[in-house]
Each structure stands twice: as C-alpha cells, then as structure tokens.
Enzyme design. Structure first.
Site, mmCIF file in Angstrom:
data_model
loop_
_atom_site.group_PDB
_atom_site.id
_atom_site.type_symbol
_atom_site.label_atom_id
_atom_site.label_comp_id
_atom_site.label_asym_id
_atom_site.label_seq_id
_atom_site.Cartn_x
_atom_site.Cartn_y
_atom_site.Cartn_z
ATOM 1 N N HIS A 76 27.840 22.673 30.946
ATOM 2 C CA HIS A 76 27.518 23.454 29.744
ATOM 3 C C HIS A 76 26.722 22.620 28.733
ATOM 4 O O HIS A 76 25.754 23.105 28.146
ATOM 5 C CB HIS A 76 28.791 24.009 29.101
ATOM 6 N N HIS A 232 26.828 33.759 32.288
ATOM 7 C CA HIS A 232 27.438 32.429 32.358
ATOM 8 C C HIS A 232 27.034 31.700 33.629
ATOM 9 O O HIS A 232 26.810 30.485 33.615
ATOM 10 C CB HIS A 232 28.959 32.485 32.241
ATOM 11 N N ASP A 236 25.400 28.033 33.952
ATOM 12 C CA ASP A 236 25.872 26.978 34.862
ATOM 13 C C ASP A 236 24.735 26.472 35.746
ATOM 14 O O ASP A 236 24.595 25.267 35.981
ATOM 15 C CB ASP A 236 26.980 27.519 35.781
ATOM 16 N N HIS A 259 28.388 25.850 41.800
ATOM 17 C CA HIS A 259 28.015 24.452 41.553
ATOM 18 C C HIS A 259 27.667 23.691 42.831
ATOM 19 O O HIS A 259 26.765 22.869 42.850
ATOM 20 C CB HIS A 259 29.147 23.727 40.833
HETATM 21 ZN ZN LIG Z 1 30.478 27.223 33.424
#
Ligand SMILES: [Zn+2]
Length: 305
Positions: A76, A232, A236, A259
């Site tokens: 973030h 969001h 990311d 991720h």
């Molecule tokens: Zn996040």
C-alpha cells in the site's frame, strides 16, 4: 522530466496487519538514483531496496527480505509512492511490518502530500516494455504489454453478493490514483478469519483496518465504493509493480491475480532484459506525443545518461 524526492520528512505509526507489531515509520528525502529504500532503524539502519530481487515469501501480503532481514506488507505504501511520482525516498521503520493504518493507501497519500515533492537535477528513467510477458496459473493470469503510458486493468471475481465480477482500469498518475484507488481498503471474508489466524496471519487485523465480508453482506460498512474490492486489487497490483524500481511505460492486465502472480511477473520481467529498455522521459514524451516532436528538435538533445 526530472527525478523527485520528498521536500521534508513525515511520519506515521501503527500496527502491522499480519504481525500485529506496532511500528513507527518515517519518510526522509533521498538523493537522485537512490530509489525507494526501506531502512530498519531497529537493526542499524539495515537497508532493503524496494526492488524485485528482494521479494521474499508472498501470500496475503508482499514481503521483502534481504540477508535474512524481513519487511512485510509493503504494497500500500509503495503504491502511493509509485503513483505519486516519488523516485527517491528513504522509509525508516523500526518494525518488521509497514503499519496497515485504515487498510487503504489514503493515509500514505496524505503523508506524501504533507511532505511535498522536490525536483532533483537528474533525468528520470523509465522502464519501457518492448515485448509482452504473461504469467499464468490455472484461470489466474497477469500480463505486461508495450504502451506509451502506465496503465493497469484489474479483474476480480469473488462469489459474494457484494463483490462478484469487478473490473477497474486506469492510467496511473497521482490524481487518478488519489481519486479512484487510494481510498479502497483491504478486505477479507469472515469465514477466512479463523484459518488465517491459525496460520499466524492478520494478528493486527480489526474492523478499523479491513472490510470484513459476511456470508451475504459486510460487517463494517458502508463501503467507500460499490467496487471497492476491485479497486483495492488494482492498488495492490500497482504496489507490487513498484518493485520494478523505476516508473513503467507499460500496460498491465491482471485477471483474478494476487501478490504471488504480480511479483512473479516483476521478477521474470527484470530477469529478461530483451523484454524492455530503460529510457529517459524526454524520449518517452517524444514518442508518446508526436505533436511535440518538432518542438523537441529545437531543444538541445538530451543523451540518456
Ligand atoms: Zn492490499
């Protein structure tokens, strides 16, 4: 376009989402060509560069590791720094995890606003993608493609009445990031809380720093956007792409990714120099805006240094 750093220091503190460890974080100006560098002030200022080579275990957050020293949940803060156009900065921190704050990047954008931006006397460099690269795992994928500006498109699909299929696409810049993505918060499903806790994760999680989705609703509404979840995920994605270490001239598309796929894309991209070139901004602008080409010819030529 010249490289930047922040004009003055700024600080923030709070608990880490996964470790639950309380930490103090201070942003400091850094000279040209420093990049984004975390320094563990609790470990003799041990430096961990925010670069693909230092990406460590990645699951519910992105962690960096260098010579056994960890730093977790960088995405973030890095998304805010990358999108706000800060090339060089020291991030001094006295714990193992970046504070989660409200679960979004908005507090970091506000902190950067308070710090201000200072232009440095060195040309900014961009990583321009020349050939596509895709990373695929089952029905999840992420790809990076040649483009004249940095764009991301992010598609998520969660079986939940408030989520479902959401798609977000933006040309990444400080204003688009600020208004469209920065306020979108991290989220989790109520049914996942106990298993995540058993894995030693989300020890710092609370209703103040994550949206918790129940079977058919949200425990701690209201949402900030109807599609806060897709936004969001795009946030990311940008935070993970920041690990390329320089601004991107590329289009990135993520389809049900996370991720792990994001950081695999960064590592594979950096490992294959035939996929990209590093260019200064003047070259980037001359190709992005051909109308300015004549104007540029009248200027002293700028060599890539
Ligand atoms: Zn996040």
């Amino acid at each position: 376009m010249f490289q930047t750093t922040i004009a003055r220091e700024g600080a923030v503190e709070g608990v880490g989402l996964h470790t639950g460890v309380f930490g103090h974080l201070r942003l400091r100006p850094a000279p040209a060509d420093t990049g984004v560098v975390f320094r563990r002030v609790d470990l003799d200022n041990f430096a961990i560069e925010a670069q693909g080579e230092n990406v460590a275990r990645v699951s519910y957050a992105t962690s960096l590791m260098k010579q056994g020293v960890w730093l977790s949940t960088t995405e973030h803060l890095l998304a805010a720094i990358f999108s706000c156009g800060i090339d060089n900065i020291y991030i001094d921190i006295d714990s193992i995890e970046v504070p989660i704050l409200d679960g979004s990047a908005e507090p970091f954008v506000r902190l950067l606003d308070a710090c201000g931006i200072r232009r440095l006397r060195r040309k900014r460099r961009y990583l321009r993608v020349l050939r596509p690269l895709e990373v695929v795992e089952g029905d999840r994928r992420v790809g990076i493609y040649p483009a004249s500006e940095f764009r991301v498109r992010c598609y998520v699909d969660f079986r939940h009445p408030l989520v479902g299929q959401q798609e977000v696409e933006i040309a990444v810049g400080s204003q688009t990031f600020r208004h469209l993505l920065s306020r979108a918060r991290t989220f989790c499903f109520e049914r996942d809380i106990a298993p995540l806790r058993e894995m030693g994760l989300i020890r710092g999680g609370s209703l103040e720093n994550a949206i918790v989705l129940t079977e058919d609703g949200v425990m701690n509404g209201p949402l900030r956007f109807p599609d806060e979840f897709g936004r969001h995920k795009a946030l990311d994605l940008i935070g993970d792409l920041a690990l390329t270490g320089v601004p991107l001239l590329a289009r990135v598309e993520a389809h049900k990714a996370g991720h792990s796929l994001h950081t695999q894309l960064v590592s594979r991209l950096l490992a294959d120099p035939s996929l990209w070139t590093v260019t200064t901004s003047s070259q980037a602008i001359s190709e992005r805006e051909p109308a300015f080409a004549d104007h540029k010819l009248s200027q002293p030529s700028v060599a890539a240094d």
